[in-house]
Enzyme design. Structure first.
Site, short mmCIF file in Angstrom:
data_model
loop_
_atom_site.label_atom_id
_atom_site.label_comp_id
_atom_site.label_asym_id
_atom_site.label_seq_id
_atom_site.Cartn_x
_atom_site.Cartn_y
_atom_site.Cartn_z
N LYS A 111 -2.62 17.48 20.53
CA LYS A 111 -1.61 16.75 20.51
C LYS A 111 -1.15 16.05 19.15
O LYS A 111 -0.03 16.10 18.58
CB LYS A 111 -1.00 15.76 21.45
CG LYS A 111 -0.91 16.15 22.89
CD LYS A 111 0.41 16.84 23.07
CE LYS A 111 0.76 17.40 24.56
NZ LYS A 111 1.72 18.12 24.71
N LYS A 194 -0.03 35.80 28.02
CA LYS A 194 0.08 34.78 29.02
C LYS A 194 1.86 34.55 29.12
O LYS A 194 2.41 34.10 28.47
CB LYS A 194 -0.30 33.56 28.59
CG LYS A 194 -0.60 32.37 29.66
CD LYS A 194 -1.43 31.23 29.14
CE LYS A 194 -1.26 30.19 30.33
NZ LYS A 194 -0.34 29.09 29.90
N LYS A 197 6.23 29.38 29.75
CA LYS A 197 7.70 28.80 29.60
C LYS A 197 7.59 27.92 28.03
O LYS A 197 8.52 27.98 27.21
CB LYS A 197 8.28 28.17 30.48
CG LYS A 197 7.71 26.96 30.82
CD LYS A 197 8.20 26.04 32.08
CE LYS A 197 7.34 25.20 32.54
NZ LYS A 197 6.18 25.68 33.19
#
Ligand code: ADP
Ligand code: TRP
Length: 331
Positions: A111, A194, A197
């Site tokens: 992150k 894969k 979304k």
């Protein structure tokens, strides 16, 4: 009977990858375990969603889960923030967690790389809140994917540390539970390996896609110019179409198209038409239930109210015990 806890971040509609990779396991597990499945709305705040999007996503995820077969009579289904006891446990656990160990967590470092302008403290303490979710109900098993295994290790560390510090055998050490050989990865329609979304938005078929949309998406799926010699290996995009066939079509259908491929007589248009129909048949009952749940707010509220009640009962007991163990007791 084992206790199972798992959280789902409300980030949007669920796709076939989510179904085969996570949801299907939950549906199986609810039969023989004491399951708590919750929508992790606190966790999703780390990425600052728009309030109206968050609200919509919570509802949509709930609808998708119920439509796909999660049964509120069998599993406790709730929204994380409806059980504020988790915040107190998060705080109490945090006292024995070291900043250094949180900074070394792979998902945190990822992150920091991905959103350097939003390295908030919520991201740093993400694993503590997740441990609180799990320890709140004394979970034995936590069904999660590979990417979450480090969080489970930390949960065990925090639980063991708490037990050691206070000289108790209070928290169980939960294990990450995956279905081993059955762990599947559903590929994308865009040629990527894969369906996702967040990473490949064009790759996904959602449970809430109508039959027309599914047909359109599948007919547009990436393929190649076809095999030119028998025994030729499949390209990634074509391999993906076969993996999807394997997930939703009959063994005969799969065998038929494999033979057509081997004989270099395959017509991808035919394969796609068959795949689209099999996908539509597969999702049709789920899709119908989604449509009817969408207009049944009373039922959805009832599910969440009952889920909250059961989850809080278990949570309150745990927090009361933890308070006593650490010395927070009425005068
Ligand atoms: P996305 O990649 O679409 O953002 P998430 O990361 O929110 O999906 O995944 C939610 C759950 O669904 C996780 O347990 C994850 O392992 C599973 N999952 C997501 N995509 C796939 C896939 N293509 N195949 C199998 N499982 C998947
Ligand atoms: N971190 C998990 C994810 O990103 C979601 C989650 C939050 C969770 N709390 C949990 C999963 C507790 C299992 C148990 O997918």
């Amino acid at each position: 009977m084992d206790t199972v806890v798992s959280g789902i971040r409300p980030t949007g509609y669920l796709h076939l990858g989510n179904y085969f990779g996570a949801l299907k396991n939950f549906i199986t597990m609810q039969e023989e375990n004491n399951c708590f499945f919750f929508i992790a709305d606190y966790h999703s705040l780390t990425t600052h969603p728009k309030p109206e999007d968050l609200k919509e996503n919570i509802k949509n995820v709930l609808i998708d889960y119920l439509a796909a077969g999660l049964d509120p009579e069998k599993a406790v289904i709730y929204v994380q923030s409806d059980v504020p006891e988790v915040c107190e446990l998060n705080l109490l656990l945090s006292m024995n967690v070291y900043v250094g160990e949180l900074q070394r967590v792979a998902s945190f470092k990822e992150k920091v790389r991905r959103q350097p302008n939003n390295v908030n403290a919520g991201l740093l303490i993400y694993p503590i809140l997740m441990s609180a979710d799990i320890l709140l109900h004394h979970a034995d098993k936590v069904p999660v994917g590979k990417d979450q295994e480090q969080h489970l290790e930390l949960t065990r560390d925090f639980a063991q540390r708490f037990n050691n510090i206070y000289g108790v055998e209070f928290f169980k050490l939960p294990i990450a539970y995956n279905f081993g050989a059955e762990l599947v990865k559903i590929p994308g329609l865009d040629g990527t390996t894969k369906m996702s979304k967040s990473d490949n938005p064009n790759s996904a078929i959602f449970l809430s896609d109508s039959p027309e949309i599914i047909r359109k998406k599948v007919m547009r799926a990436v393929s190649d110019s076809g095999p030119t010699a028998s025994g030729m290996p499949k390209s990634q995009a074509v391999e993906n179409l076969f993996t999807l066939l394997q997930a939703v079509s009959s063994a005969e259908t799969l065998q038929y198209f494999n033979e057509q491929y081997d004989q270099c007589t395959i017509r991808y248009g035919d394969l796609k038409k068959q795949l689209a129909e099999d996908l539509v048949n597969f999702t049709a009952p789920i899709y119908d239930r989604i449509l009817s749940l969408k207009t049944n707010d009373d039922y959805l509220r009832k599910v969440l109210r009952e889920g909250q009640e059961k989850a809080r009962e278990s949570a309150k007991k745990t927090v009361k015990n933890v308070r006593e163990i650490v010395g927070i007791v009425p005068l």
